[in-house]
Design a protein around this motif. Structure first.
Motif, mmCIF file in Angstrom:
data_model
loop_
_atom_site.group_PDB
_atom_site.id
_atom_site.type_symbol
_atom_site.label_atom_id
_atom_site.label_comp_id
_atom_site.label_asym_id
_atom_site.label_seq_id
_atom_site.Cartn_x
_atom_site.Cartn_y
_atom_site.Cartn_z
ATOM 1 N N GLY A 197 0.857 -1.165 0.000
ATOM 2 C CA GLY A 197 0.000 0.000 0.000
ATOM 3 C C GLY A 197 0.902 1.226 0.000
ATOM 4 O O GLY A 197 2.047 1.176 -0.437
ATOM 5 N N MET A 198 0.402 2.347 0.489
ATOM 6 C CA MET A 198 1.210 3.559 0.554
ATOM 7 C C MET A 198 2.215 3.434 1.689
ATOM 8 O O MET A 198 1.847 3.274 2.857
ATOM 9 N N ILE A 199 3.490 3.467 1.343
ATOM 10 C CA ILE A 199 4.583 3.393 2.306
ATOM 11 C C ILE A 199 5.317 4.728 2.268
ATOM 12 O O ILE A 199 5.503 5.317 1.196
ATOM 13 N N ASP A 200 5.742 5.202 3.425
ATOM 14 C CA ASP A 200 6.418 6.503 3.500
ATOM 15 C C ASP A 200 7.834 6.384 2.943
ATOM 16 O O ASP A 200 8.780 6.050 3.650
ATOM 17 N N PRO A 207 -6.614 2.891 7.784
ATOM 18 C CA PRO A 207 -7.173 2.153 8.932
ATOM 19 C C PRO A 207 -6.319 2.210 10.193
ATOM 20 O O PRO A 207 -6.850 2.279 11.305
ATOM 21 N N LEU A 208 -4.989 2.196 10.055
ATOM 22 C CA LEU A 208 -4.125 2.197 11.231
ATOM 23 C C LEU A 208 -3.612 3.589 11.589
ATOM 24 O O LEU A 208 -2.804 3.736 12.503
ATOM 25 N N GLY A 209 -4.076 4.597 10.869
ATOM 26 C CA GLY A 209 -3.777 5.970 11.257
ATOM 27 C C GLY A 209 -2.452 6.516 10.782
ATOM 28 O O GLY A 209 -2.093 7.652 11.127
ATOM 29 N N ARG A 210 -1.692 5.768 10.002
ATOM 30 C CA ARG A 210 -0.442 6.271 9.440
ATOM 31 C C ARG A 210 -0.024 5.380 8.284
ATOM 32 O O ARG A 210 -0.508 4.257 8.149
ATOM 33 N N PHE A 211 0.903 5.893 7.473
ATOM 34 C CA PHE A 211 1.483 5.083 6.415
ATOM 35 C C PHE A 211 2.568 4.183 7.005
ATOM 36 O O PHE A 211 3.134 4.472 8.065
ATOM 37 N N GLY A 212 2.868 3.105 6.315
ATOM 38 C CA GLY A 212 3.916 2.211 6.779
ATOM 39 C C GLY A 212 5.294 2.819 6.580
ATOM 40 O O GLY A 212 5.496 3.713 5.765
ATOM 41 N N THR A 213 6.255 2.321 7.342
ATOM 42 C CA THR A 213 7.637 2.772 7.195
ATOM 43 C C THR A 213 8.375 1.862 6.214
ATOM 44 O O THR A 213 7.957 0.730 5.955
ATOM 45 N N GLY A 251 -1.269 -2.192 5.754
ATOM 46 C CA GLY A 251 -1.961 -1.646 6.904
ATOM 47 C C GLY A 251 -3.460 -1.622 6.757
ATOM 48 O O GLY A 251 -4.145 -0.799 7.362
ATOM 49 N N GLY A 252 -4.014 -2.507 5.934
ATOM 50 C CA GLY A 252 -5.455 -2.566 5.738
ATOM 51 C C GLY A 252 -5.986 -1.541 4.750
ATOM 52 O O GLY A 252 -7.190 -1.301 4.680
ATOM 53 N N GLN A 253 -5.102 -0.949 3.939
ATOM 54 C CA GLN A 253 -5.538 0.111 3.016
ATOM 55 C C GLN A 253 -6.449 -0.395 1.906
ATOM 56 O O GLN A 253 -7.124 0.405 1.251
ATOM 57 N N ASP A 254 -6.479 -1.721 1.670
ATOM 58 C CA ASP A 254 -7.351 -2.218 0.608
ATOM 59 C C ASP A 254 -8.677 -2.770 1.142
ATOM 60 O O ASP A 254 -9.396 -3.460 0.451
#
Length: 263
Positions: free
Chosen positions: A196-199, A227-233, A259-262
């Protein structure tokens, strides 16, 4: 395809089992590739990083060496879309155990009515062909038990307007399963991590967020919508790669890290 009569080697499925093995990271000068290189070096793996920008690649090599003092880290300036550069990379790498391909850019949005053949070909040549070419070039140099890890994105399962061409590159996932079948007689493996979207610098570029404090705040605000309130690292994303490399019984799999973005 050369068949091997003995089963795939049994070894520890923990990341520590990667010590002493050689991993080539195509696109290892930033983001997920950079994080994976540093993690592998910290475990005692021999790491070969590639990137197009020589200065950024040199910095990545130093970063990986600092993460794994004593580990052998080699940098090869190369464009993964250049077949000759790929050949040179693997010639310099020697015998290889694992390959990670993270290279690839964001082609932007475009309505289907405005898509041109050249634009579509550029996207495919930049994403699909390097995966095929990397496998073709690496396999003759790989040890049994070795792996190829590709990367995909959750546009495959959650297409967005204007991203038809980029979503079509989800063919990487079909390619992964085909490679797994093709490589099994050699006792080698192929997997893909769907992100998903990763920082990362790439994601910040997409969201027009810089590497400064204002960029951090913009990424944090955008991440609140997930869903988890932030992008992954990048480290969280890279740990999935190490899992697939280390576990000798994982092949043909699409591992989602978003992180459940889908949902």
């Amino acid at each position: 395809m050369t068949a091997i009569e003995t089963p795939i080697p049994v070894r520890s499925p923990l990341p520590q089992g990667l010590a002493g093995q050689t991993a080539v990271i195509l696109g290892g000068s930033s983001g997920i590739g950079l994080a994976a290189g540093a993690m592998l070096a910290s475990l005692g793996a021999r790491v070969v990083l590639t990137g197009r920008d020589k200065a950024r690649l040199d910095a990545a090599v130093e970063h990986a060496r600092a993460a794994g003092p004593g580990a052998e880290v080699l940098g090869v300036a190369a464009d993964v879309t250049d077949d000759a550069a790929l050949e040179e990379t693997f010639e310099r790498a020697g015998t290889v155990d694992h390959v990670l391909l993270t290279a690839g850019g964001f082609a932007g949005t475009q309505p289907i009515t405005e898509v041109t053949r050249d634009a579509a070909r550029g996207t495919f040549d930049g994403r699909l062909w390097p995966a095929l070419a990397a496998a073709r070039t690496a396999v003759p140099r790989m040890n049994p038990g070795g792996s190829i890890t590709l990367t995909s994105g959750n546009l495959v399962v959650r297409p967005r307007p204007g991203m038809t061409v980029l979503s079509a590159v989800g063919g990487i996932e079909t390619l992964t399963r085909a490679l797994a079948v093709d490589l099994a007689p050699r006792r080698m493996r192929a997997n893909t991590v769907r992100y998903g979207m990763i920082d990362t610098p790439l994601a910040r570029g997409v969201l027009s967020a810089g590497a400064d404090r204002a960029g951090d705040e913009a990424m944090a605000e955008a991440g609140l919508q997930t869903p988890l309130g932030r992008f992954g690292t990048a480290d969280e994303a890279a740990s999935a790669v190490l899992f697939l490399m280390a576990n000798p019984y994982m092949t043909g799999e699409i591992l989602t890290i978003d992180g459940g973005q889908d949902f």
